[in-house]
Motif scaffolding. Structure first.
Motif, mmCIF file in Angstrom:
data_model
loop_
_atom_site.group_PDB
_atom_site.id
_atom_site.type_symbol
_atom_site.label_atom_id
_atom_site.label_comp_id
_atom_site.label_asym_id
_atom_site.label_seq_id
_atom_site.Cartn_x
_atom_site.Cartn_y
_atom_site.Cartn_z
ATOM 1 N N MET A 238 -9.777 0.160 -5.088
ATOM 2 C CA MET A 238 -9.292 -0.804 -6.071
ATOM 3 C C MET A 238 -8.641 -1.976 -5.335
ATOM 4 S SD MET A 238 -10.071 0.169 -9.095
ATOM 5 C CE MET A 238 -11.558 0.918 -8.464
ATOM 6 N N MET B 266 -0.160 -0.444 -11.540
ATOM 7 C CA MET B 266 -0.035 0.204 -12.843
ATOM 8 C C MET B 266 -0.059 1.719 -12.681
ATOM 9 S SD MET B 266 0.333 -2.159 -14.967
ATOM 10 C CE MET B 266 1.151 -3.120 -13.694
ATOM 11 N N TYR B 267 -0.929 2.132 -11.773
ATOM 12 C CA TYR B 267 -1.104 3.549 -11.485
ATOM 13 C C TYR B 267 0.201 4.164 -10.957
ATOM 14 C CZ TYR B 267 -3.887 7.571 -9.702
ATOM 15 O OH TYR B 267 -4.438 8.807 -9.462
ATOM 16 N N GLY B 268 0.784 3.499 -10.011
ATOM 17 C CA GLY B 268 2.026 3.990 -9.408
ATOM 18 C C GLY B 268 3.191 3.981 -10.378
ATOM 19 N N GLU C 116 -2.465 9.209 -15.829
ATOM 20 C CA GLU C 116 -3.389 8.370 -15.067
ATOM 21 C C GLU C 116 -4.710 8.153 -15.812
ATOM 22 O OE1 GLU C 116 -1.938 6.714 -13.184
ATOM 23 O OE2 GLU C 116 -0.531 7.825 -11.943
ATOM 24 N N LEU D 185 0.809 -1.222 0.000
ATOM 25 C CA LEU D 185 0.000 0.000 0.000
ATOM 26 C C LEU D 185 0.839 1.266 0.000
ATOM 27 C CD1 LEU D 185 -2.459 -1.021 2.886
ATOM 28 C CD2 LEU D 185 -2.557 -1.709 0.511
ATOM 29 N N PHE E 6 -8.069 -5.713 -10.105
ATOM 30 C CA PHE E 6 -8.251 -4.368 -9.553
ATOM 31 C C PHE E 6 -7.040 -3.970 -8.717
ATOM 32 C CE2 PHE E 6 -12.585 -5.935 -10.268
ATOM 33 C CZ PHE E 6 -13.012 -4.964 -11.168
ATOM 34 N N GLN E 7 -6.512 -4.937 -8.002
ATOM 35 C CA GLN E 7 -5.313 -4.658 -7.220
ATOM 36 C C GLN E 7 -4.152 -4.330 -8.148
ATOM 37 O OE1 GLN E 7 -5.425 -8.283 -4.885
ATOM 38 N NE2 GLN E 7 -6.163 -7.170 -3.091
ATOM 39 N N GLU E 8 -4.163 -4.978 -9.298
ATOM 40 C CA GLU E 8 -3.106 -4.726 -10.271
ATOM 41 C C GLU E 8 -3.128 -3.265 -10.719
ATOM 42 O OE1 GLU E 8 -3.004 -7.876 -13.127
ATOM 43 O OE2 GLU E 8 -1.324 -6.943 -14.193
ATOM 44 N N ILE E 9 -4.317 -2.702 -10.787
ATOM 45 C CA ILE E 9 -4.444 -1.300 -11.192
ATOM 46 C C ILE E 9 -3.653 -0.378 -10.262
ATOM 47 C CG2 ILE E 9 -6.085 0.635 -11.401
ATOM 48 C CD1 ILE E 9 -8.159 -1.358 -12.403
ATOM 49 N N THR E 10 -3.660 -0.701 -8.966
ATOM 50 C CA THR E 10 -2.939 0.164 -8.030
ATOM 51 C C THR E 10 -1.447 0.220 -8.367
ATOM 52 O OG1 THR E 10 -2.507 -1.538 -6.335
ATOM 53 C CG2 THR E 10 -4.586 -0.373 -6.171
ATOM 54 N N LEU F 230 -7.664 4.406 -4.978
ATOM 55 C CA LEU F 230 -6.796 3.218 -5.058
ATOM 56 C C LEU F 230 -7.095 2.238 -3.922
ATOM 57 C CD1 LEU F 230 -3.392 4.730 -6.256
ATOM 58 C CD2 LEU F 230 -5.103 3.485 -7.585
ATOM 59 N N PHE G 214 2.463 3.093 -1.954
ATOM 60 C CA PHE G 214 2.273 4.149 -2.943
ATOM 61 C C PHE G 214 1.101 5.078 -2.626
ATOM 62 C CE2 PHE G 214 0.373 5.762 -6.910
ATOM 63 C CZ PHE G 214 1.390 6.644 -7.235
ATOM 64 N N PHE G 215 0.043 4.538 -2.062
ATOM 65 C CA PHE G 215 -1.123 5.393 -1.830
ATOM 66 C C PHE G 215 -1.572 5.545 -0.376
ATOM 67 C CE2 PHE G 215 -4.155 1.940 -1.315
ATOM 68 C CZ PHE G 215 -3.561 0.903 -2.001
ATOM 69 N N PHE H 122 1.261 10.935 -0.753
ATOM 70 C CA PHE H 122 0.123 10.752 -1.625
ATOM 71 C C PHE H 122 -0.845 9.812 -0.932
ATOM 72 C CE2 PHE H 122 -1.779 8.208 -5.169
ATOM 73 C CZ PHE H 122 -2.560 9.222 -5.702
#
Lengths: 174, 174
Positions: free
Chosen positions: B100, A150-152, B159, A29, A144-148, B97, A31-32, B92
DNA sequence: GCTGCCATGTAAGATGTTACATGATTGT
DNA sequence: ACAATCATGTAACATCTTACATGGCAGC
């Protein structure tokens, strides 16, 4: 969305100790959201007092004993309420950008070194994130977890690019 | 890097009232720092008490009266100290997220609607940022301040792209 | 009369940070 | 011995958020 919700969400997945929670914060977690021990332990105590989680003392042989927490039905309900609440806007705070903004006070070389430092910082962050992504992929992760991740990853890559372009542009002005 | 430093930095550029400071926060610093009245006014009071800024009561004709603050020599020194301190890492926090990450709890449609909402949110943020950038360019902005905008614009664009790609990928899984 | 902008503030409470404090076990 | 990892916590403090509270002026 506060520390409380995140801790509850993690315990909703599986039982954990405060120490383990900290580890997930760091590796998944980070990153966010960031959590420290000074935040996690008081939260655990509070949630227990409110009856949202339960403590079990686990005696260990090869390691120090620990307290493992599990979520209660009340806790599950509370977490569902959070998940169905309105998403709040993200917050971002950057000391680096602050210095860029107030840069006229400093000399050009100092400013350029700030940018170079930030590029290095972001490169490090990116490689840590990539490592954690790869490590976690092998342990099962949903789309969906993968999106977190990809986002970072997109964030770091795109900012490294912007900062490098800024450096080049500044060089051209000599 | 706290509210205090930002307010001091702004007053280091020119005299301003609390209300004006809020306006600069909204239009120029919003991407990397946010300040509310409930934060600005107490900071001004504190800085004045510490002798870092000075208050002047200004009587206005067509508008309500206001308090205009100016930085003192002591304040200038304090701000220089901040500028020369070590840059702290950015923070951040994203509720989007978070959802997600904990998405397995919710149904797929709900998750997809979260993503769509977030894309819209980012599109709005991007256009506001672009507007403020253009408005400010005409009022003079140095190359380092420009970086703060390039940084923000790159963030939103990248993003939006990532989230759109995620949506497509999820569609393909039907 | 109402809305919107200009303008300033307080008070209570939630939240989070920093620093301190302790100690077992494992491996070098 | 020493460092690293595992493990838990507190206390003081700083900071920020939220909600409330007020009021002038301009234009419709």
């Amino acid at each position: 969305m506060q520390g409380k919700d995140v801790v509850l969400g993690l315990l909703n997945q599986r039982d954990m100790s405060g120490y383990e929670i900290k580890d997930v914060f760091e590796t998944q977690l980070k990153f966010f959201f960031d959590g420290t021990f000074g935040m996690i332990y008081p939260i655990l105590r509070k949630l227990e007092k409110e009856g949202l989680i339960q403590k079990k003392h686990v005696v260990q042989d090869l390691k120090p004993n620990k307290n493992v927490y599990s979520i209660t039905d009340l806790g599950k309900k509370e977490f569902k309420t959070y998940l169905n609440s309105k998403t709040v806007e993200e917050t971002f705070k950057s000391d680096f950008l602050m210095r860029m903004y107030f840069g006229q006070e400093l000399d050009r070389d100092k400013m350029i070194s700030f940018i170079k430092q930030e590029i290095e910082r972001k490169k490090t962050n990116l490689s840590e994130l990539t490592d954690n992504y790869e490590r976690w992929t092998n342990n099962g992760m949903n789309s969906f977890q993968e999106i977190t991740f990809m986002y970072g990853i997109a964030y770091y890559k795109s900012e490294i690019k912007v900062l490098n372009e800024a450096l080049e542009k500044l060089d051209g002005q000599d």
